[in-house]
Write a protein that holds these residues in place. Structure first.
Motif, PDB file in Angstrom:
ATOM      1  N   ALA A 122       1.278  -0.772  -0.215  1.00 22.73           N
ATOM      2  CA  ALA A 122      -0.162   0.041  -0.313  1.00 22.73           C
ATOM      3  C   ALA A 122       1.064   1.088  -0.415  1.00 22.73           C
ATOM      4  O   ALA A 122       2.427   0.920   0.357  1.00 22.73           O
ATOM      5  N   PRO A 123       0.816   2.238  -0.556  1.00 19.82           N
ATOM      6  CA  PRO A 123       1.075   3.651  -0.702  1.00 19.82           C
ATOM      7  C   PRO A 123       1.026   3.573   1.182  1.00 19.82           C
ATOM      8  O   PRO A 123       0.509   4.064   1.619  1.00 19.82           O
ATOM      9  N   PRO A 124       2.216   4.911   0.988  1.00 16.30           N
ATOM     10  CA  PRO A 124       3.193   5.175   2.343  1.00 16.30           C
ATOM     11  C   PRO A 124       1.844   5.872   3.314  1.00 16.30           C
ATOM     12  O   PRO A 124       1.757   7.009   1.995  1.00 16.30           O
ATOM     13  N   GLY A 125       2.274   5.870   3.923  1.00 12.09           N
ATOM     14  CA  GLY A 125       1.469   6.860   4.683  1.00 12.09           C
ATOM     15  C   GLY A 125      -0.168   6.667   5.293  1.00 12.09           C
ATOM     16  O   GLY A 125      -0.982   7.791   5.644  1.00 12.09           O
ATOM     17  N   LEU A 126      -1.148   5.739   4.676  1.00  9.43           N
ATOM     18  CA  LEU A 126      -2.468   5.007   4.603  1.00  9.43           C
ATOM     19  C   LEU A 126      -2.142   5.252   6.104  1.00  9.43           C
ATOM     20  O   LEU A 126      -1.864   3.896   6.243  1.00  9.43           O
ATOM     21  N   GLN A 127      -3.717   5.326   6.386  1.00  6.99           N
ATOM     22  CA  GLN A 127      -4.174   4.653   8.121  1.00  6.99           C
ATOM     23  C   GLN A 127      -5.226   4.523   8.088  1.00  6.99           C
ATOM     24  O   GLN A 127      -5.625   4.491   6.863  1.00  6.99           O
ATOM     25  N   PRO A 128      -5.786   3.528   8.787  1.00  6.61           N
ATOM     26  CA  PRO A 128      -6.583   2.620   8.594  1.00  6.61           C
ATOM     27  C   PRO A 128      -7.524   4.045   8.759  1.00  6.61           C
ATOM     28  O   PRO A 128      -6.971   4.709   9.626  1.00  6.61           O
ATOM     29  N   LEU A 129      -9.109   3.955   8.498  1.00  4.48           N
ATOM     30  CA  LEU A 129     -10.398   4.514   8.371  1.00  4.48           C
ATOM     31  C   LEU A 129     -10.835   4.061   9.685  1.00  4.48           C
ATOM     32  O   LEU A 129     -11.791   3.323   9.792  1.00  4.48           O
ATOM     33  N   PRO A 130     -10.743   5.251  11.068  1.00  2.00           N
ATOM     34  CA  PRO A 130     -11.674   4.886  11.954  1.00  2.00           C
ATOM     35  C   PRO A 130     -13.066   4.782  12.142  1.00  2.00           C
ATOM     36  O   PRO A 130     -13.554   4.082  13.124  1.00  2.00           O
ATOM     37  N   GLY A 131     -13.896   5.149  11.391  1.00  3.61           N
ATOM     38  CA  GLY A 131     -14.836   5.174  10.714  1.00  3.61           C
ATOM     39  C   GLY A 131     -15.588   4.103  10.223  1.00  3.61           C
ATOM     40  O   GLY A 131     -16.678   4.338   9.686  1.00  3.61           O
ATOM     41  N   ALA A 132     -15.053   3.846   9.334  1.00  8.83           N
ATOM     42  CA  ALA A 132     -15.226   2.931   8.649  1.00  8.83           C
ATOM     43  C   ALA A 132     -15.979   1.729   8.879  1.00  8.83           C
ATOM     44  O   ALA A 132     -16.741   1.055   8.406  1.00  8.83           O
ATOM     45  N   ARG A 133     -15.560   1.097  10.286  1.00  7.69           N
ATOM     46  CA  ARG A 133     -16.653   0.044  10.519  1.00  7.69           C
ATOM     47  C   ARG A 133     -17.898   1.079  11.576  1.00  7.69           C
ATOM     48  O   ARG A 133     -19.004  -0.189  10.567  1.00  7.69           O
ATOM     49  N   ALA A 134     -17.964   1.272  11.828  1.00 11.02           N
ATOM     50  CA  ALA A 134     -19.307   1.889  12.480  1.00 11.02           C
ATOM     51  C   ALA A 134     -19.787   2.404  11.053  1.00 11.02           C
ATOM     52  O   ALA A 134     -20.829   2.078  11.380  1.00 11.02           O
ATOM     53  N   GLU A 135     -19.360   3.171  10.258  1.00  7.25           N
ATOM     54  CA  GLU A 135     -20.047   2.993   8.748  1.00  7.25           C
ATOM     55  C   GLU A 135     -20.689   2.095   7.823  1.00  7.25           C
ATOM     56  O   GLU A 135     -21.243   1.708   7.914  1.00  7.25           O
ATOM     57  N   ALA A 136     -20.912   0.785   8.228  1.00 10.45           N
ATOM     58  CA  ALA A 136     -20.192  -0.219   7.235  1.00 10.45           C
ATOM     59  C   ALA A 136     -21.408  -0.242   8.240  1.00 10.45           C
ATOM     60  O   ALA A 136     -21.895  -0.998   8.102  1.00 10.45           O
ATOM     61  N   ARG A 137     -21.473  -0.627   9.336  1.00  3.52           N
ATOM     62  CA  ARG A 137     -22.574  -0.968  10.287  1.00  3.52           C
ATOM     63  C   ARG A 137     -23.570  -0.779  10.106  1.00  3.52           C
ATOM     64  O   ARG A 137     -25.117  -1.153  10.395  1.00  3.52           O
ATOM     65  N   ASP A 138     -24.101   0.640  10.026  1.00 10.02           N
ATOM     66  CA  ASP A 138     -25.001   1.566   9.667  1.00 10.02           C
ATOM     67  C   ASP A 138     -25.497   1.477   8.464  1.00 10.02           C
ATOM     68  O   ASP A 138     -26.643   1.072   8.586  1.00 10.02           O
ATOM     69  N   VAL A 139     -24.763   0.870   7.230  1.00 12.27           N
ATOM     70  CA  VAL A 139     -24.825   0.650   5.923  1.00 12.27           C
ATOM     71  C   VAL A 139     -25.761  -0.467   6.182  1.00 12.27           C
ATOM     72  O   VAL A 139     -27.286  -0.868   5.516  1.00 12.27           O
ATOM     73  N   ALA A 140     -24.573  -1.951   6.224  1.00 11.16           N
ATOM     74  CA  ALA A 140     -25.694  -3.115   6.741  1.00 11.16           C
ATOM     75  C   ALA A 140     -26.897  -3.212   7.372  1.00 11.16           C
ATOM     76  O   ALA A 140     -27.828  -4.127   6.646  1.00 11.16           O
ATOM     77  N   ALA A 141     -27.399  -1.927   8.198  1.00 11.45           N
ATOM     78  CA  ALA A 141     -28.431  -1.861   9.412  1.00 11.45           C
ATOM     79  C   ALA A 141     -29.572  -1.829   7.997  1.00 11.45           C
ATOM     80  O   ALA A 141     -30.707  -1.873   8.902  1.00 11.45           O
ATOM     81  N   ALA A 142     -29.440  -0.933   7.418  1.00  2.97           N
ATOM     82  CA  ALA A 142     -30.363  -0.265   6.560  1.00  2.97           C
ATOM     83  C   ALA A 142     -31.357  -1.581   5.958  1.00  2.97           C
ATOM     84  O   ALA A 142     -32.038  -1.031   4.697  1.00  2.97           O
ATOM     85  N   TYR A 143     -29.907  -2.350   5.482  1.00  5.52           N
ATOM     86  CA  TYR A 143     -31.005  -4.014   4.705  1.00  5.52           C
ATOM     87  C   TYR A 143     -31.061  -5.152   5.637  1.00  5.52           C
ATOM     88  O   TYR A 143     -30.139  -5.105   6.224  1.00  5.52           O
ATOM     89  N   ARG A 144     -32.450  -5.780   4.775  1.00  9.15           N
ATOM     90  CA  ARG A 144     -32.753  -6.755   5.606  1.00  9.15           C
ATOM     91  C   ARG A 144     -31.881  -7.683   5.148  1.00  9.15           C
ATOM     92  O   ARG A 144     -31.830  -8.502   6.383  1.00  9.15           O
ATOM     93  N   VAL A 145     -31.373  -7.611   4.162  1.00  6.01           N
ATOM     94  CA  VAL A 145     -30.135  -8.837   4.132  1.00  6.01           C
ATOM     95  C   VAL A 145     -28.821  -8.099   3.552  1.00  6.01           C
ATOM     96  O   VAL A 145     -28.529  -7.066   2.575  1.00  6.01           O
ATOM     97  N   SER A 146     -27.268  -8.164   4.135  1.00  8.10           N
ATOM     98  CA  SER A 146     -26.613  -7.365   3.461  1.00  8.10           C
ATOM     99  C   SER A 146     -25.049  -8.390   4.216  1.00  8.10           C
ATOM    100  O   SER A 146     -25.067  -9.310   5.202  1.00  8.10           O
ATOM    101  N   ARG A 147     -23.967  -8.346   4.003  1.00  8.57           N
ATOM    102  CA  ARG A 147     -22.937  -9.384   3.810  1.00  8.57           C
ATOM    103  C   ARG A 147     -22.056  -8.062   4.152  1.00  8.57           C
ATOM    104  O   ARG A 147     -21.205  -6.864   3.217  1.00  8.57           O
ATOM    105  N   THR A 148     -20.932  -8.354   5.345  1.00 10.78           N
ATOM    106  CA  THR A 148     -19.932  -7.323   5.095  1.00 10.78           C
ATOM    107  C   THR A 148     -18.560  -7.837   5.347  1.00 10.78           C
ATOM    108  O   THR A 148     -18.634  -9.311   6.078  1.00 10.78           O
ATOM    109  N   VAL A 149     -17.292  -7.430   4.239  1.00  6.19           N
ATOM    110  CA  VAL A 149     -16.028  -8.035   4.688  1.00  6.19           C
ATOM    111  C   VAL A 149     -15.544  -6.991   5.152  1.00  6.19           C
ATOM    112  O   VAL A 149     -15.274  -5.985   4.951  1.00  6.19           O
TER     113      VAL A 149
END
Length: 109
Positions: free
Chosen positions: A12-39
């Protein structure tokens, strides 16, 4: 299908950091659908993404992308590294725009 904060490998390009809000965002998006899959994390490899993509009506990507202004088809989404025996792009976790363009995404938003 929700992809969240893939664990980036050494290519990966140097300097890229984990995205602190990404997993919370993913939970919110997944919760908006009756069926979802998260990787996410180490499990968000190109292979797992492509497998989960089959039949997905909606795709949400909460991760890093790299743009190549000189050669746009080499722009890429960064996912977790795959097995060392796979293709160079899969092993590095780099899903290029050219490869995305080759996918059958009819019916996917």
């Amino acid at each position: 299908l929700v992809v969240a904060d893939p664990r980036l490998g050494g290519a990966a390009p140097p300097g890229l950091q984990p995205l602190p809000g990404a997993r919370a965002e993913a939970r919110d998006v997944a919760a908006a659908y009756r069926v979802s899959r998260t990787v996410d994390g180490e499990g968000a490899t190109i292979a797992s993404f492509l497998t989960a993509l089959d039949g997905a009506a909606v795709v949400h990507f909460a991760g890093h992308g790299v743009f190549d202004d000189e050669r746009p088809t080499r722009s890429r989404l960064l996912l977790a590294p795959g097995p060392a025996g796979g293709s160079a792009g899969d092993a590095a976790g780099e899903l290029t725009a050219a490869r995305v363009a080759s996918l059958d995404l009819r019916g996917t938003h």
